[in-house]
Enzyme design. Sequence first.
Site, PDB file in Angstrom:
ATOM      1  N   TRP A 181      40.786  27.646  51.003  1.00 19.87           N
ATOM      2  CA  TRP A 181      41.157  29.122  51.279  1.00 19.87           C
ATOM      3  C   TRP A 181      41.761  29.142  52.671  1.00 19.87           C
ATOM      4  CZ3 TRP A 181      38.816  31.830  55.137  1.00 19.87           C
ATOM      5  CH2 TRP A 181      39.239  33.081  55.004  1.00 19.87           C
ATOM      6  N   ASP A 348      43.632  49.427  48.943  1.00 17.34           N
ATOM      7  CA  ASP A 348      43.090  48.527  48.709  1.00 17.34           C
ATOM      8  C   ASP A 348      41.542  48.693  48.147  1.00 17.34           C
ATOM      9  OD1 ASP A 348      42.013  45.314  48.758  1.00 17.34           O
ATOM     10  OD2 ASP A 348      44.059  45.269  49.174  1.00 17.34           O
ATOM     11  N   LYS A 458      47.602  45.365  42.369  1.00 15.96           N
ATOM     12  CA  LYS A 458      47.055  44.273  42.971  1.00 15.96           C
ATOM     13  C   LYS A 458      45.907  43.780  42.244  1.00 15.96           C
ATOM     14  CE  LYS A 458      46.113  42.218  47.427  1.00 15.96           C
ATOM     15  NZ  LYS A 458      47.172  41.284  47.676  1.00 15.96           N
ATOM     16  N   TRP A 459      46.131  42.607  41.188  1.00 18.63           N
ATOM     17  CA  TRP A 459      45.153  42.237  40.532  1.00 18.63           C
ATOM     18  C   TRP A 459      44.366  40.942  41.278  1.00 18.63           C
ATOM     19  CZ3 TRP A 459      44.603  43.194  34.877  1.00 18.63           C
ATOM     20  CH2 TRP A 459      43.486  42.457  34.422  1.00 18.63           C
ATOM     21  N   ASP A 460      43.044  41.202  41.621  1.00 12.25           N
ATOM     22  CA  ASP A 460      42.395  40.190  42.397  1.00 12.25           C
ATOM     23  C   ASP A 460      41.531  39.244  41.401  1.00 12.25           C
ATOM     24  OD1 ASP A 460      41.827  38.680  44.628  1.00 12.25           O
ATOM     25  OD2 ASP A 460      41.648  40.399  45.948  1.00 12.25           O
ATOM     26  N   ASN A 462      38.150  36.743  43.073  1.00  5.33           N
ATOM     27  CA  ASN A 462      37.739  36.232  44.261  1.00  5.33           C
ATOM     28  C   ASN A 462      36.627  35.357  44.023  1.00  5.33           C
ATOM     29  OD1 ASN A 462      38.948  37.349  46.615  1.00  5.33           O
ATOM     30  ND2 ASN A 462      38.524  39.382  45.759  1.00  5.33           N
ATOM     31  N   CYS A 508      46.397  37.984  42.630  1.00  4.77           N
ATOM     32  CA  CYS A 508      45.695  37.601  44.009  1.00  4.77           C
ATOM     33  C   CYS A 508      44.417  36.817  43.444  1.00  4.77           C
ATOM     34  CB  CYS A 508      45.486  38.725  44.814  1.00  4.77           C
ATOM     35  SG  CYS A 508      44.332  38.504  46.282  1.00  4.77           S
ATOM     36  N   ASP A 530      45.109  34.623  52.064  1.00  2.00           N
ATOM     37  CA  ASP A 530      44.569  35.575  52.884  1.00  2.00           C
ATOM     38  C   ASP A 530      44.868  35.204  54.488  1.00  2.00           C
ATOM     39  OD1 ASP A 530      43.293  36.906  50.892  1.00  2.00           O
ATOM     40  OD2 ASP A 530      41.226  36.202  51.127  1.00  2.00           O
TER      41      ASP A 530
END
Length: 708
Positions: A181, A348, A458-460, A462, A508, A530
């Site tokens: 990351w 966001d 914006k498809w995240d 995490n 993302c 990031d």
Amino acid sequence: MRFVQFIETSQNEYLWVLETQNMGYAFVWNAHRLENVYWGAKLPYPADYLPRELPFDPLGNWNFARNTHEEFPAWGDYKFNEPCLKVRFGDGVRACLLDYRDATISENGAVTRLTIHLQDEHYPLRVRLIYDIYADYDLIVRRAEIENVGGEAVEIEQILSAAWHLPQRDAYQLTSLSGKWGGEFQLQRVELPRGKQIIERRRGSTGFDSNPFFALADGLAQEDDGEVWFGALAFSGNYKIVIERDAFEHINVSGGIHDFDFRWRLDAGETFVTPNFVAGYTAAGYGAASRALHAYELEHVVPRATARQPRPIVYNSWYVTEFDVSLENQEKAAELAAKMGVELFVMDDGWFGQRNTDRAGLGDWYVNRDKFPSGLAPLINRVNELGMEFGIWVEPEMVNPDSDLYRAHPDWVYHFPNRPLSTGRNQYVLNVARPDVQQFILDFMHDLLGNNNIKFIKWDMNRHFSEPGWMDAPEGRDRELWVRHTRGVYAIFRQLREAYPNVLFESCSGGGGRIDLGIMQYAEQFWMSDNTDPYDDLFIQEGFTLAHAPLTRMMWVTDTNWLNGRSYSLEFRFHLAMMGVLGMGADITRWSQADLDKAAELIALYKDIRETMQFGAFYRLRSPRESALSAFEFIHPSGREAVVTVFLSQSQFGYFSTNVRLAGLEPNTRYQVDGWDEPWSGQALMQRGLPIALKGAFISKLIRLARV
């Protein structure tokens, strides 16, 4: 031109020759198995591809390596390399022996398809090997289809897409893309050792630490010269690519879905289709390999509806407000962005549920009325009045424990009863293998997109998977979740793209955690990392562009980077972010008017060269790994323009001066170069080079060349 030739060499032996502009690929059925006999530079005559046997086998019956060139090795007889297929039949037999049935050839535009039909010698299991030949790019795209034509289930224990076999060379150099990351796509290049090397992912998505890409080169290969065999797997879940070099110098590369914690129940009448495995060959170095993949991605992978649509300049307001979003602070940022020439304003995280931190609200996809009393319409209308489109952030595959969704459906997350449930980033992973979870995601996305003028998502994603339990799965299917989750995500994207063809999507995953040719079919672009530090990104984008086109790369201009605290000029930040799709994420509400004006000038410049930077052929002229000066070049598809970006990390003894040799220009054509009175020939620019002199630290230049 015929791209596939079939030759019957004897009654029970057949030869197929697959050719592209510069590549030849050949394999035979030799009455026992399908074996590769050639992969490399195209040969003059079909007979050149015929297998050549030694007058005698020096090892005789002791030749343990004789089975290593099989096109699609199934496990179960006298071979020991990585199998593409391992199954268990209903009676407990775990050996699969495939026999040749026939072959078909078809044409579809620029693609020629060869399909080889195989079947088990005893059991009702059929295998189709599909070879799609992209002659213009020197690429072959392979996959396999496994069909159960019997009456009882077959268990698939391992299923890969293809095996590739390279010719013997004195030494091979293996290139892979590793990282972490904030440090994705780090180029790793080593001499290929004997044994087995594995590029893999076992956490549910493509991942930071590896990427499903490989390149094997003759030990002398460089960026612009030398033989390179390369490939990329189109899958966004658990995968593995296995590179084997044995004691007899046989080199095998096989890849596909990872067998880790995997089983697939193939019921009667069902077919399992593997992901595509793209591979190619070039004698012109790593750069040519990259450009072949880039061209293929732009013409055949990225969503067709928007493939030739210039990507808009994005402003994302995350660093202005983080979770503390409101109509007022979003409008303020939008007004400043519009004055600079931004085309798409993206709000966001923090707009939904009780989402005031990352500890709550994820999964509750309704507008927070404390922040937006009248919903999203007033903000969207204001953004549209300012001349920009509106976009928004979502993370549909995740849920916070502190959310209405989790309280209502705790069974919707991956978990094992009687075992602790881990959190990552204060969230759990929704089981997208479940049809009801897929429908939930579709319903809230339809509500969001159908009732609001939103043009960008914006498809995240995490979080990695843990506790991968699917306790109410259909019998025998609980370990299919690794594949069914990814297929579920693809299915959701397909339906959304069909319903909203004008909406752009960005993939993302905590940065570059889900970037591959699988998700590229559904998302126009990727959030690369990031880490938005420009100097770090020189290294990240070098690895990224080895496998993926600049058009798919989103990068923001931000303020002083929070990872390392370095500061850069606006020019350095913009020039780096321009090498793909330009975005901004700085807190522009704190910028001086001079900086806002300068940013507007740089955005206007990008608009002028956007076609070249997004759709042009890309050349890595000088690597940041090799010196303080790195340089890159983009050539417009028409050839009318070239853009060179140069970055100097530091200079010693006063200044840095060198000639940067350009590439890909027309040798006898003259080019007008920024800052020079007289035009240069393409040959002079490629042989003598473009003089560059810079001094200081973190200095950059963008140089335009116009064809005269």
